[in-house]
Design a protein around this motif. Sequence first.
Motif, PDB file in Angstrom:
ATOM      1  N   VAL A 105     -18.616  -6.787   6.830  1.00 15.18           N
ATOM      2  CA  VAL A 105     -19.787  -7.064   7.674  1.00 15.18           C
ATOM      3  C   VAL A 105     -21.046  -6.640   6.572  1.00 15.18           C
ATOM      4  O   VAL A 105     -20.992  -5.373   6.201  1.00 15.18           O
ATOM      5  N   PRO A 106     -21.787  -7.458   6.420  1.00 18.60           N
ATOM      6  CA  PRO A 106     -22.055  -8.840   6.885  1.00 18.60           C
ATOM      7  C   PRO A 106     -20.998  -9.760   6.439  1.00 18.60           C
ATOM      8  O   PRO A 106     -20.879  -9.602   5.374  1.00 18.60           O
ATOM      9  N   PHE A 107     -20.864 -10.714   7.076  1.00 17.22           N
ATOM     10  CA  PHE A 107     -19.696 -11.727   6.782  1.00 17.22           C
ATOM     11  C   PHE A 107     -20.316 -13.031   6.689  1.00 17.22           C
ATOM     12  O   PHE A 107     -21.264 -13.519   7.614  1.00 17.22           O
ATOM     13  N   CYS A 108     -19.733 -13.779   5.757  1.00 20.01           N
ATOM     14  CA  CYS A 108     -20.281 -15.386   5.735  1.00 20.01           C
ATOM     15  C   CYS A 108     -18.969 -16.213   5.818  1.00 20.01           C
ATOM     16  O   CYS A 108     -18.359 -15.750   4.388  1.00 20.01           O
TER      17      CYS A 108
ATOM     18  N   MET B 164     -13.753 -11.497  17.332  1.00 19.18           N
ATOM     19  CA  MET B 164     -13.187 -10.191  17.902  1.00 19.18           C
ATOM     20  C   MET B 164     -13.763  -9.030  17.147  1.00 19.18           C
ATOM     21  O   MET B 164     -13.692  -9.002  16.044  1.00 19.18           O
ATOM     22  N   GLY B 165     -14.256  -7.921  17.670  1.00 21.01           N
ATOM     23  CA  GLY B 165     -14.642  -6.845  17.060  1.00 21.01           C
ATOM     24  C   GLY B 165     -14.846  -5.627  17.942  1.00 21.01           C
ATOM     25  O   GLY B 165     -14.459  -5.601  19.066  1.00 21.01           O
TER      26      GLY B 165
ATOM     27  N   PHE C  85     -14.901  -6.147  21.965  1.00 22.00           N
ATOM     28  CA  PHE C  85     -15.230  -7.332  22.480  1.00 22.00           C
ATOM     29  C   PHE C  85     -14.558  -8.488  21.892  1.00 22.00           C
ATOM     30  O   PHE C  85     -14.010  -8.566  20.853  1.00 22.00           O
ATOM     31  N   ARG C  86     -14.686  -9.738  22.760  1.00 21.03           N
ATOM     32  CA  ARG C  86     -14.101 -10.934  22.389  1.00 21.03           C
ATOM     33  C   ARG C  86     -15.408 -12.168  22.571  1.00 21.03           C
ATOM     34  O   ARG C  86     -15.682 -12.125  23.670  1.00 21.03           O
ATOM     35  N   VAL C  87     -15.806 -12.494  21.644  1.00 21.92           N
ATOM     36  CA  VAL C  87     -16.897 -13.661  21.759  1.00 21.92           C
ATOM     37  C   VAL C  87     -16.295 -15.027  21.635  1.00 21.92           C
ATOM     38  O   VAL C  87     -15.574 -15.171  20.598  1.00 21.92           O
ATOM     39  N   GLU C  88     -16.240 -16.013  22.516  1.00 24.27           N
ATOM     40  CA  GLU C  88     -15.910 -17.423  22.006  1.00 24.27           C
ATOM     41  C   GLU C  88     -16.805 -18.425  22.185  1.00 24.27           C
ATOM     42  O   GLU C  88     -17.609 -18.205  23.162  1.00 24.27           O
TER      43      GLU C  88
ATOM     44  N   GLN D 107     -17.954  -3.833  13.952  1.00 27.90           N
ATOM     45  CA  GLN D 107     -16.501  -4.140  13.000  1.00 27.90           C
ATOM     46  C   GLN D 107     -16.228  -5.368  13.414  1.00 27.90           C
ATOM     47  O   GLN D 107     -15.789  -5.407  14.761  1.00 27.90           O
ATOM     48  N   LEU D 108     -15.669  -6.032  12.629  1.00 25.83           N
ATOM     49  CA  LEU D 108     -15.030  -7.314  12.764  1.00 25.83           C
ATOM     50  C   LEU D 108     -13.483  -7.091  12.668  1.00 25.83           C
ATOM     51  O   LEU D 108     -13.072  -6.465  11.776  1.00 25.83           O
ATOM     52  N   THR D 109     -12.693  -7.529  13.881  1.00 22.84           N
ATOM     53  CA  THR D 109     -11.468  -7.224  13.791  1.00 22.84           C
ATOM     54  C   THR D 109     -10.565  -8.635  13.689  1.00 22.84           C
ATOM     55  O   THR D 109      -9.412  -8.747  13.233  1.00 22.84           O
ATOM     56  N   LYS D 110     -11.072  -9.666  14.274  1.00 25.59           N
ATOM     57  CA  LYS D 110     -10.362 -11.116  13.887  1.00 25.59           C
ATOM     58  C   LYS D 110     -11.561 -12.009  14.233  1.00 25.59           C
ATOM     59  O   LYS D 110     -12.394 -12.066  14.956  1.00 25.59           O
ATOM     60  N   LEU D 111     -11.302 -13.444  13.450  1.00 24.02           N
ATOM     61  CA  LEU D 111     -11.901 -14.475  13.343  1.00 24.02           C
ATOM     62  C   LEU D 111     -11.203 -15.510  13.513  1.00 24.02           C
ATOM     63  O   LEU D 111     -10.088 -15.514  12.890  1.00 24.02           O
ATOM     64  N   GLY D 112     -11.343 -16.359  14.474  1.00 22.70           N
ATOM     65  CA  GLY D 112     -10.619 -17.744  14.571  1.00 22.70           C
ATOM     66  C   GLY D 112     -11.367 -18.880  14.855  1.00 22.70           C
ATOM     67  O   GLY D 112     -12.427 -18.886  15.368  1.00 22.70           O
TER      68      GLY D 112
END
Length: 139
Positions: free
Chosen positions: A5-8, A24-25, A91-94, A134-139
């Motif tokens: 992070v920062p992530f692009c 998810m992070g 947390f999990r944001v969709e 912290q980012l743990t998963k992107l999908g």
Amino acid sequence: PLQIVPFCGHIKGGMRPGKKILVMGIVDLNPESFGISLTCGESEDPPADVAIELKAVFTERQFVRNSCVAGEWGEEQSSIPYFPFIPDQPFRVEILCEHPRFRIFVDGHQLFDFYHRIETLSAIDTIKINGDLQLTKLG
């Protein structure tokens, strides 16, 4: 492996109705804020259009959202039924793209809708994430 992070990152094929973005992070221990933005490209100058920017502000317990079209920020929206993020917790944001709007879910609960201000959904092809997480998963 944790994403930096920062992530692009690139959204393959852009957004379209029915497409879902998963973030998810874990919130940092002493967070001030973090943001998730879906943008039309990565350009900084001129700035890329922002289809939706989600910003969790811990001091105010707000989860605000806005968009920026042709360099103009729109009206910020901030009403939420509750603040879903807890320091040092996962947390999990969709972000679900529907024809007229984005639907935002946090940990499986629908929190709010954000109606599209950018008409060409396929142009929304970049995700940017920054702030105290912290980012743990992107999908």
